[in-house]
Design a protein around this motif. Structure first.
Motif, PDB file in Angstrom:
ATOM      1  N   MET A  65      -2.648 -25.182   3.429  1.00  0.00           N
ATOM      2  CA  MET A  65      -1.205 -24.963   3.420  1.00  0.00           C
ATOM      3  C   MET A  65      -0.488 -26.023   2.602  1.00  0.00           C
ATOM      4  O   MET A  65       0.588 -25.785   2.074  1.00  0.00           O
ATOM      5  CB  MET A  65      -0.679 -24.959   4.856  1.00  0.00           C
ATOM      6  CG  MET A  65      -1.249 -23.850   5.690  1.00  0.00           C
ATOM      7  SD  MET A  65      -0.769 -23.981   7.430  1.00  0.00           S
ATOM      8  CE  MET A  65       0.985 -24.012   7.311  1.00  0.00           C
ATOM      9  N   SER A  66      -1.061 -27.205   2.536  1.00  0.00           N
ATOM     10  CA  SER A  66      -0.550 -28.302   1.706  1.00  0.00           C
ATOM     11  C   SER A  66      -1.763 -29.063   1.188  1.00  0.00           C
ATOM     12  O   SER A  66      -2.898 -28.661   1.445  1.00  0.00           O
ATOM     13  CB  SER A  66       0.372 -29.217   2.523  1.00  0.00           C
ATOM     14  OG  SER A  66      -0.375 -29.981   3.446  1.00  0.00           O
ATOM     15  N   ASP A  67      -1.535 -30.141   0.478  1.00  0.00           N
ATOM     16  CA  ASP A  67      -2.665 -30.898  -0.052  1.00  0.00           C
ATOM     17  C   ASP A  67      -3.530 -31.520   1.036  1.00  0.00           C
ATOM     18  O   ASP A  67      -4.691 -31.838   0.795  1.00  0.00           O
ATOM     19  CB  ASP A  67      -2.171 -31.997  -0.995  1.00  0.00           C
ATOM     20  CG  ASP A  67      -1.707 -31.426  -2.330  1.00  0.00           C
ATOM     21  OD1 ASP A  67      -2.112 -30.293  -2.669  1.00  0.00           O
ATOM     22  OD2 ASP A  67      -0.948 -32.112  -3.029  1.00  0.00           O
ATOM     23  N   ASN A  68      -2.993 -31.709   2.242  1.00  0.00           N
ATOM     24  CA  ASN A  68      -3.743 -32.357   3.307  1.00  0.00           C
ATOM     25  C   ASN A  68      -4.009 -31.474   4.521  1.00  0.00           C
ATOM     26  O   ASN A  68      -4.858 -31.809   5.342  1.00  0.00           O
ATOM     27  CB  ASN A  68      -2.996 -33.611   3.796  1.00  0.00           C
ATOM     28  CG  ASN A  68      -2.900 -34.667   2.740  1.00  0.00           C
ATOM     29  OD1 ASN A  68      -2.005 -34.648   1.909  1.00  0.00           O
ATOM     30  ND2 ASN A  68      -3.839 -35.592   2.736  1.00  0.00           N
ATOM     31  N   LEU A  69      -3.298 -30.352   4.683  1.00  0.00           N
ATOM     32  CA  LEU A  69      -3.345 -29.580   5.926  1.00  0.00           C
ATOM     33  C   LEU A  69      -3.980 -28.211   5.726  1.00  0.00           C
ATOM     34  O   LEU A  69      -3.534 -27.426   4.896  1.00  0.00           O
ATOM     35  CB  LEU A  69      -1.929 -29.421   6.477  1.00  0.00           C
ATOM     36  CG  LEU A  69      -1.808 -28.947   7.909  1.00  0.00           C
ATOM     37  CD1 LEU A  69      -2.417 -29.957   8.872  1.00  0.00           C
ATOM     38  CD2 LEU A  69      -0.345 -28.705   8.254  1.00  0.00           C
ATOM     39  N   MET A  70      -5.040 -27.937   6.498  1.00  0.00           N
ATOM     40  CA  MET A  70      -5.730 -26.655   6.439  1.00  0.00           C
ATOM     41  C   MET A  70      -5.503 -25.873   7.725  1.00  0.00           C
ATOM     42  O   MET A  70      -5.635 -26.405   8.821  1.00  0.00           O
ATOM     43  CB  MET A  70      -7.239 -26.853   6.249  1.00  0.00           C
ATOM     44  CG  MET A  70      -8.032 -25.539   6.230  1.00  0.00           C
ATOM     45  SD  MET A  70      -9.827 -25.791   6.246  1.00  0.00           S
ATOM     46  CE  MET A  70     -10.079 -26.320   4.568  1.00  0.00           C
ATOM     47  N   LEU A  71      -5.165 -24.602   7.588  1.00  0.00           N
ATOM     48  CA  LEU A  71      -5.098 -23.656   8.694  1.00  0.00           C
ATOM     49  C   LEU A  71      -6.439 -22.946   8.723  1.00  0.00           C
ATOM     50  O   LEU A  71      -6.931 -22.515   7.676  1.00  0.00           O
ATOM     51  CB  LEU A  71      -3.956 -22.667   8.458  1.00  0.00           C
ATOM     52  CG  LEU A  71      -3.688 -21.631   9.530  1.00  0.00           C
ATOM     53  CD1 LEU A  71      -3.240 -22.305  10.812  1.00  0.00           C
ATOM     54  CD2 LEU A  71      -2.625 -20.656   9.057  1.00  0.00           C
ATOM     55  N   LEU A  72      -7.068 -22.814   9.904  1.00  0.00           N
ATOM     56  CA  LEU A  72      -8.401 -22.234   9.936  1.00  0.00           C
ATOM     57  C   LEU A  72      -8.608 -21.316  11.127  1.00  0.00           C
ATOM     58  O   LEU A  72      -7.934 -21.420  12.138  1.00  0.00           O
ATOM     59  CB  LEU A  72      -9.470 -23.333   9.929  1.00  0.00           C
ATOM     60  CG  LEU A  72      -9.456 -24.366  11.055  1.00  0.00           C
ATOM     61  CD1 LEU A  72     -10.386 -23.949  12.171  1.00  0.00           C
ATOM     62  CD2 LEU A  72      -9.886 -25.705  10.517  1.00  0.00           C
ATOM     63  N   GLY A  73      -9.560 -20.395  10.946  1.00  0.00           N
ATOM     64  CA  GLY A  73      -9.989 -19.490  12.001  1.00  0.00           C
ATOM     65  C   GLY A  73     -11.503 -19.382  11.963  1.00  0.00           C
ATOM     66  O   GLY A  73     -12.114 -19.468  10.896  1.00  0.00           O
ATOM     67  N   GLN A  74     -12.115 -19.200  13.139  1.00  0.00           N
ATOM     68  CA  GLN A  74     -13.573 -19.172  13.207  1.00  0.00           C
ATOM     69  C   GLN A  74     -14.025 -18.256  14.338  1.00  0.00           C
ATOM     70  O   GLN A  74     -13.362 -18.147  15.373  1.00  0.00           O
ATOM     71  CB  GLN A  74     -14.097 -20.589  13.427  1.00  0.00           C
ATOM     72  CG  GLN A  74     -15.565 -20.769  13.187  1.00  0.00           C
ATOM     73  CD  GLN A  74     -15.940 -22.240  13.142  1.00  0.00           C
ATOM     74  OE1 GLN A  74     -15.295 -23.096  13.763  1.00  0.00           O
ATOM     75  NE2 GLN A  74     -16.997 -22.563  12.418  1.00  0.00           N
TER      76      GLN A  74
END
Length: 196
Positions: A65-74
């Motif tokens: 979503m930004s250079d440092n923040l990841m949204l994830l699903g598993q």
């Protein structure tokens, strides 16, 4: 002496600026990247006549979503068998399905090597023989990530702060609540990440 110190500072500043420029291409992560991830675990234990084995497969999808923040699903899929080794005992089959959603903050996302801290919520159910258990868990995992190439990275995640609530799907059963902090290497898991 001043020239040496200034030279070292200049080299470090150039290296930092160069690492930041790597976001647009090459190894590391940047805003807009989509990643596929996967964890795999297999265990087999034998003690006397008792034996147990299990397999866990966890494919996932992430978006920076930004250079440092990841949204994830598993999704976590597990299967196993256990036998207590007593005379006439039959194998007890186990299976499970978990869904996880979360975020992960990367401290040096543009570099080949990065440290991350995450927040995850997992809802799942497992079955052991005819007994079904539902679980809700919150976890704050710590991770290390190393890009071996522009697209492939190896991941290691472990421990962190975790809370879970499990309840057997039987009338009158009470929930089992667990709060723990695991920063040792006994709960480490390894996986792969592919950046599209």
């Amino acid at each position: 002496m001043k020239k040496i110190i200034l030279s070292v500072v200049a080299v470090m500043a150039f290296g930092f600026a160069n690492a930041q420029d790597k976001k647009d291409g090459g190894a590391g992560l940047a805003k807009g990247n989509i990643v596929l991830s996967g964890d795999f675990a297999y265990a087999s234990v034998t003690e006397g006549d008792a034996k147990a084995s299990g397999l866990v497969l966890s494919p996932g999808l992430g978006y920076m979503m930004s250079d440092n923040l990841m949204l994830l699903g598993q999704i976590g899929i597990s299967s196993g068998t256990a036998n207590d080794g007593s005379a006439g005992a039959e194998d007890v089959k186990t299976s499970g399905l978990d869904l996880t959603a979360g975020v992960r903050y990367f401290f040096t996302p543009a570099d080949s090597f990065s440290l991350s801290l995450g927040g995850e919520i997992t809802s799942g159910s497992s079955k052991e023989g005819d007994l079904k258990t539902n679980t809700l868990a919150l976890n704050v995992p710590v991770g290390l990530h190393y890009f071996m190439s522009d697209h492939f990275a190896v991941n290691a995640t472990w421990g962190g702060l975790g809370y879970s609530s499990s309840k057997v799907d039987v009338d009158g059963a009470e929930a089992t609540n667990t709060l723990g902090l695991g920063l040792n290497m006994s709960s480490i898991s390894f996986g792969l990440l592919y950046k599209l």
